[in-house]
Design an enzyme around this catalytic site. Sequence first.
Site, PDB file in Angstrom:
ATOM      1  N   VAL A 125       0.694  -1.053  -0.015  1.00 39.89           N
ATOM      2  CA  VAL A 125       0.069   0.109   0.111  1.00 39.89           C
ATOM      3  C   VAL A 125       0.923   1.133   0.028  1.00 39.89           C
ATOM      4  O   VAL A 125       0.497   2.365  -0.730  1.00 39.89           O
ATOM      5  CB  VAL A 125      -0.979   0.027   1.147  1.00 39.89           C
ATOM      6  CG1 VAL A 125      -1.789   1.263   1.155  1.00 39.89           C
ATOM      7  CG2 VAL A 125      -1.884  -1.388   1.281  1.00 39.89           C
ATOM      8  N   ASP A 126       1.803   1.104   0.825  1.00 40.80           N
ATOM      9  CA  ASP A 126       2.739   2.263   0.684  1.00 40.80           C
ATOM     10  C   ASP A 126       3.402   2.457  -0.547  1.00 40.80           C
ATOM     11  O   ASP A 126       3.908   3.722  -0.917  1.00 40.80           O
ATOM     12  CB  ASP A 126       3.974   2.185   1.903  1.00 40.80           C
ATOM     13  CG  ASP A 126       3.379   2.352   3.233  1.00 40.80           C
ATOM     14  OD1 ASP A 126       2.480   2.711   3.411  1.00 40.80           O
ATOM     15  OD2 ASP A 126       4.204   1.913   4.152  1.00 40.80           O
ATOM     16  N   MET A 127       3.811   1.591  -1.401  1.00 42.45           N
ATOM     17  CA  MET A 127       4.323   1.337  -2.431  1.00 42.45           C
ATOM     18  C   MET A 127       3.497   1.894  -3.534  1.00 42.45           C
ATOM     19  O   MET A 127       4.034   2.927  -4.611  1.00 42.45           O
ATOM     20  CB  MET A 127       5.025   0.143  -2.945  1.00 42.45           C
ATOM     21  CG  MET A 127       6.005  -0.306  -1.945  1.00 42.45           C
ATOM     22  SD  MET A 127       6.835  -1.934  -2.125  1.00 42.45           S
ATOM     23  CE  MET A 127       7.512  -2.143  -3.635  1.00 42.45           C
TER      24      MET A 127
END
Length: 395
Positions: A167-169
């Site tokens: 999700v961060d990426m």
Amino acid sequence: MNVPLTDIKVLDLSRIYAAPFGSMILGDLGADVIRIESPEGTDSMRDWAPFVDNESTYYFTANRNKRSVTLDLKTNEGKEIFLKLVEKADVVLENFKTGTLDRFGIGYKDLEKVNPAIILCSVTGYGQTGPYREEPGFDPVIQAIGGLMDITGKRDDEPTRVGVPVVDMFSSLYVAVSILAAIRQRDQGGEGQHIDISLLDVQMSSLANIASIYLMRNEVTTRIGNQHNSVVPYQVFQCSDRPMMIAVGNDAQFFKLCDLLHHPEWKSDERYQTNGARVANREDMTEKIQEIFITKSADEWFELLSSYGIPSGPVNNVEQAFNHPQVQAREMVQEISHPTLGKVRLVRNPIRFSKTPLTIHKHPPLLGEHTDIFLQEELGLSLQDIERLRSEGVI
């Protein structure tokens, strides 16, 4: 040769991973990315194990091609210095909790006053609006809330997060894309603007076919391990030495697989003739294939499957992945110099330009490594001014 973004300056207030990975992409593309951190250090990722000589390996994954300047934004003089920097900047990137910049006196309205062309990109767990807007958002929590964990893992096991912070990426990719789009719009005669990136929004948009199945058929997909919900055979099979992933994406590829496995009769069997039939008879189909796959090694099967044009690959660990001949041929690892560690190896940016190749030209910076020279060059401060600011805790 200039890389694409050499004339773009980014003031990066972000921490951890979701936004720093995005600003790193901009840095890879040539932007001058200046990390603005508290003199005490605000990025806890610098403190995350494992370490190499007190340097966090985790921090290295999102902070190459940047400079680091320390500045206490909670002080009046720190805020004044920051606003002077904004005058010459193109982008400010931040991922504080919603409303934090406004409390500091450097929210979008404040930035816009000193630079109407400024682009502010804010990355939060839940966005700038809505009932959860002030909640902290971390990747595994968003994976849980956003439905990803529930569809990941084996059917009878607990829900499982993806092994890297996807999700961060994904959010970082949207950070880079949205900033580039905002710059493009501004340069075509538009204005600066405030970009609102929510990790939960990104996760929901990343549910892909799972979202479409629910929205169009009102069906809730359940986790099914390494199998595919609607395609068979499309999963991991155990070979004599290690697992193997095959992805038989259509009936034509399945007919090739039948020939390869010496079972041409499957092509006319009503239970297997179409993908829909194979899905209905999944367990029987996969059991028969598994009995055959266990007789050869993964590498042997790859050679055979490749010769038939069937997508496949052994399940590699990280070492095997980096030693894969294709990864090595693409030179996905670059060795660079670091001021305290000597030579270090980092993963390269995957973008390949034919005329303006990208490289890692700056090591992940030490805390405040570029403060003095940056303030001298950008604001014309003297060494005496810088020493005073340091003694007062502003930098």
